[in-house]
Design an enzyme around this catalytic site. Structure first.
Site, mmCIF file in Angstrom:
data_model
loop_
_atom_site.group_PDB
_atom_site.id
_atom_site.type_symbol
_atom_site.label_atom_id
_atom_site.label_comp_id
_atom_site.label_asym_id
_atom_site.label_seq_id
_atom_site.Cartn_x
_atom_site.Cartn_y
_atom_site.Cartn_z
ATOM 1 N N SER A 119 0.797 -1.217 0.000
ATOM 2 C CA SER A 119 0.000 0.000 0.000
ATOM 3 C C SER A 119 0.833 1.272 0.000
ATOM 4 O O SER A 119 1.611 1.501 -0.913
ATOM 5 C CB SER A 119 -0.954 -0.027 1.186
ATOM 6 N N HIS A 120 0.692 2.063 1.044
ATOM 7 C CA HIS A 120 1.321 3.388 1.105
ATOM 8 C C HIS A 120 2.773 3.313 1.570
ATOM 9 O O HIS A 120 3.446 4.339 1.642
ATOM 10 C CB HIS A 120 0.537 4.267 2.069
ATOM 11 N N ASP A 283 -3.026 6.257 -3.259
ATOM 12 C CA ASP A 283 -1.828 5.647 -2.667
ATOM 13 C C ASP A 283 -1.246 4.549 -3.554
ATOM 14 O O ASP A 283 -1.678 4.346 -4.688
ATOM 15 C CB ASP A 283 -2.135 5.103 -1.265
ATOM 16 N N ASP A 285 -1.451 1.315 -3.829
ATOM 17 C CA ASP A 285 -2.293 0.270 -4.425
ATOM 18 C C ASP A 285 -3.666 0.785 -4.845
ATOM 19 O O ASP A 285 -4.540 -0.004 -5.208
ATOM 20 C CB ASP A 285 -2.423 -0.921 -3.481
ATOM 21 N N ASP A 287 -6.199 2.242 -3.211
ATOM 22 C CA ASP A 287 -7.425 2.159 -2.412
ATOM 23 C C ASP A 287 -7.665 3.397 -1.541
ATOM 24 O O ASP A 287 -8.744 3.573 -1.013
ATOM 25 C CB ASP A 287 -7.479 0.857 -1.583
ATOM 26 N N ARG A 288 -6.658 4.250 -1.389
ATOM 27 C CA ARG A 288 -6.858 5.459 -0.576
ATOM 28 C C ARG A 288 -7.063 6.687 -1.450
ATOM 29 O O ARG A 288 -6.680 6.691 -2.613
ATOM 30 C CB ARG A 288 -5.632 5.725 0.300
ATOM 31 N N LYS A 382 -11.665 -0.479 -0.026
ATOM 32 C CA LYS A 382 -11.780 0.956 -0.185
ATOM 33 C C LYS A 382 -11.283 1.294 -1.595
ATOM 34 O O LYS A 382 -10.537 0.520 -2.188
ATOM 35 C CB LYS A 382 -11.019 1.708 0.892
HETATM 36 C C1 VG1 Z 1 -3.663 1.657 8.389
HETATM 37 C C2 VG1 Z 1 -4.889 2.513 8.581
HETATM 38 C C3 VG1 Z 1 -6.144 1.669 8.414
HETATM 39 C C4 VG1 Z 1 -6.110 0.989 7.042
HETATM 40 C C5 VG1 Z 1 -4.826 0.193 6.892
HETATM 41 C C6 VG1 Z 1 -4.673 -0.432 5.533
HETATM 42 O O1 VG1 Z 1 -3.623 0.656 9.373
HETATM 43 O O2 VG1 Z 1 -4.892 3.130 9.846
HETATM 44 O O3 VG1 Z 1 -7.279 2.490 8.557
HETATM 45 O O4 VG1 Z 1 -7.215 0.137 6.881
HETATM 46 O O5 VG1 Z 1 -3.699 1.038 7.112
HETATM 47 O O6 VG1 Z 1 -4.693 0.535 4.529
HETATM 48 P P1 VG1 Z 1 -2.709 0.774 10.701
HETATM 49 O O7 VG1 Z 1 -2.877 -0.537 11.405
HETATM 50 O O8 VG1 Z 1 -1.310 1.060 10.241
HETATM 51 O O9 VG1 Z 1 -3.266 1.933 11.470
HETATM 52 V V1 VG1 Z 1 -3.860 0.289 3.084
HETATM 53 O O10 VG1 Z 1 -4.236 1.502 2.047
HETATM 54 O O11 VG1 Z 1 -2.285 0.364 3.698
HETATM 55 O O12 VG1 Z 1 -4.125 -1.252 2.620
HETATM 56 CO CO CO Z 2 -3.613 1.206 0.210
#
Ligand code: VG1
Ligand code: CO
Length: 547
Positions: A119-120, A283, A285, A287-288, A382
């Site tokens: 992801s990010h 982001d 992937d 989804d954000r 998302k």
């Molecule tokens: C973070 C965010 C959470 C989100 C998750 C995955 O998790 O706070 O809201 O669902 O990332 O997003 P954490 O445990 O680091 O707070 V993604 O776009 O990284 O798949």
């Molecule tokens: Co993501």
């Protein structure tokens, strides 16, 4: 003929999926048998006795294009063939955004999919990689399945693979891999078609033709091809609307996290009186999303609330919403919209996997998280571009600026003033100690500054559909006026621990809505720091990232 081989292996400790799958450094994933063990643990868990469930089934496979994506895809393809899948659908070039993967899993009624993404988190040889399994409904595997995968990973002693040459991932079409079929498909087409079915593309096209200007920052990550096709080609936005639109293995050394700190190119582009009307970023992937107006930032919690209040302007939601779900740390702004609409508001733990049952059961239509995640029942992830298109649809229908729409929303509902403070890379033991300390506090009735504590707890959730229980999902300190501070440790990081502190206060007085949240929340921020003893326990006086 390619031969199936069974390779002996021994378990790795710590292949426990976090908030969103298994995330580790590339160097960890690249160790011999590391990825293989996890993938075999997935196949064993979903395959049933002797893998019989897998026979004849189709799997979706793709990732955000980061470093190690192609290597991992070749490994997984060979293992899928050896384990008896009939077909794997791979996005061309190994590319598939997380929401597009969810779309394809659902559309073609497959036996789920494997998404490769961190992801990010940054990408590159010294950065992060990740993997997760999504179920046939299209969403992230629920805890029962991730726990089973983890349990299997602890006892695994062999995996199956095929001795075969690598598969061409760059040409559309179908080719054989042992007894399995590999179908390389266009990763954008199905997703773009779904978006076109939900939003008023002709109204948006007319708005662009009429002078609406926008910038979309793909942050050198997976949404580049999706945004270029949908915004520039199908909707007629000016060429160059999409910035940083070519996916790069290291995201151009960037941190593909759409927030005010990391999406600085976009923030700069949206500043000043000649700036475009609308800005958005996504982001790694896809989804954000982050939503900006000219000189105006929309918090993700407000974005969900505003989109929910305006949902019926979008053709796909013209009949109204069945309910709105938000994660616990997300502000209560969407709840106020739900109350006015007379529909349920749901509060779940952090992580999109908790929305799946509500969406499947038709109890919620829109969902969101404070962490720049927004989406609906169109998929089970998302969806960054979905949120961008929803905003474009609302802008085209209302013909007002982003700032005017949000300000009017606050005037109607009051403002849930909100901020999140992240303390990244702190010592893991110190972080655990801090959480234990908070867990031990009993604060009911205590006066902290101007606030009186109504209750404090460690959020526990019982899924209203399947009854499953998830505990220890974040410490809440809730005050009598509804203000609150929330503490969690991140479950997506790969280095040390990240403490997240969420601060919220409801402000009904419209004359105060323009205040900077850091100012409007200053007393609660201090209360949170003191309660958690952040300085004494972590050595930090200021957060690393404020959103
Ligand atoms: C973070 C965010 C959470 C989100 C998750 C995955 O998790 O706070 O809201 O669902 O990332 O997003 P954490 O445990 O680091 O707070 V993604 O776009 O990284 O798949
Ligand atoms: Co993501």
């Amino acid at each position: 003929m390619a031969a199936v081989k069974t390779i002996a292996t021994t378990p790795f400790s710590g292949q426990k999926p976090g908030t969103s799958g298994l995330r580790k450094k590339v160097k960890v994933f690249a160790q011999p048998n590391y990825l293989e063990n996890f993938v075999q643990a997935v196949f064993d868990s979903i395959g049933g006795e002797s893998g019989g469930q897998i026979a004849g089934k189709t799997l979706v496979l793709g990732g955000d294009g980061r470093y190690h994506n192609r290597t991992a895809i070749q490994t997984i393809l060979k293992m899928a063939a050896a384990n008896g899948f009939a077909r794997v659908m791979v996005g061309r070039g190994g590319i598939l955004s997380t929401p597009a993967a969810s779309c394809v899993i659902r559309k073609y009624k497959t036996f789920g999919g494997i998404i490769l993404s961190a992801s990010h988190n940054p990408g590159g040889p010294d950065e992060d990689f990740g993997i997760k399994y999504n179920i046939p409904a299209g969403g992230p595997a629920p805890e029962a399945i991730t726990e089973a995968i983890y349990a299997r990973s602890l006892v695994i002693d062999s995996y199956k693979t095929l001795e075969a040459a690598d598969v061409d991932l760059d040409t559309l079409g179908t080719r054989a891999l042992g007894g399995m079929e590999v179908q390389v498909f266009d990763p954008v087409a199905d997703y773009a078609e779904l978006m076109e079915s939900l939003f008023d593309f002709s109204a948006i096209r007319a708005a662009f033709a009429g002078g609406l200007r926008m910038k979309f920052d793909a942050m050198h990550a997976v949404t580049g091809p999706y945004a270029t096709e949908i915004l520039e080609r199908r909707l007629g936005a000016a060429a160059g609307t999409v910035m940083n639109g070519t996916p790069l293995e290291d995201f151009g050394h960037g941190h593909p996290d759409p927030n005010l700190v990391h999406a600085h190119d976009l923030v700069e582009a949206l500043t000043g009186k000649d700036a475009p009307d609308f800005g958005a970023a996504s982001d790694g992937d896809g989804d954000r999303n982050m939503i900006l107006g000219r000189d105006f930032y929309v918090t993700p919690s407000d974005s969900l609330a505003v989109l929910a209040a305006n949902a019926t302007l979008c053709p796909g939601y013209a009949k109204g919403l069945k309910g709105i779900a938000r994660s616990m740390p997300t502000s209560a702004a969407p709840d106020r919209v739900a109350a006015k609409l007379g529909i349920p508001a749901w509060e779940t733990p952090t992580g999109w996997k908790f929305f799946g049952t509500l969406l499947d059961a038709g109890k919620a239509t829109f969902c969101g998280e404070e962490s720049f995640g927004t989406g609906s029942d169109h998929v089970r992830e998302k969806d960054g571009l979905w949120a961008v298109l929803a905003w474009l649809n609302v802008l085209a229908a209302r013909r007002q600026s982003v700032a005017d729409i949000v300000t009017a929303h606050w005037t109607e509902y009051g403002r849930n003033v909100y901020s999140r403070h992240d303390y990244e890379g702190i010592d893991s033991a110190a972080a655990e100690g801090l959480m234990e300390h908070l867990r031990g506090l009993s604060l009911k009735g205590r006066k902290l500054g101007a606030y009186t504590v109504a209750f404090n707890d460690d959020f526990a959730y019982t899924d209203p559909v399947d009854g499953s229980v998830s505990k220890k999902q974040g410490i809440r300190v809730v005050f009598e006026d509804g203000s609150r501070v929330v503490f969690r440790l991140s479950g997506t990081g790969t280095e040390g621990a990240t403490l997240r502190v969420y601060i919220e206060r409801y402000e009904p007085d419209a004359s105060k809505h323009h205040l900077d949240p850091q100012v409007a929340l200053a007393d609660l921020i201090k209360i949170a720091r003191d309660l958690a003893e952040i300085k004494a326990r972590t050595g930090r006086t200021e957060p690393t990232v404020i959103t």
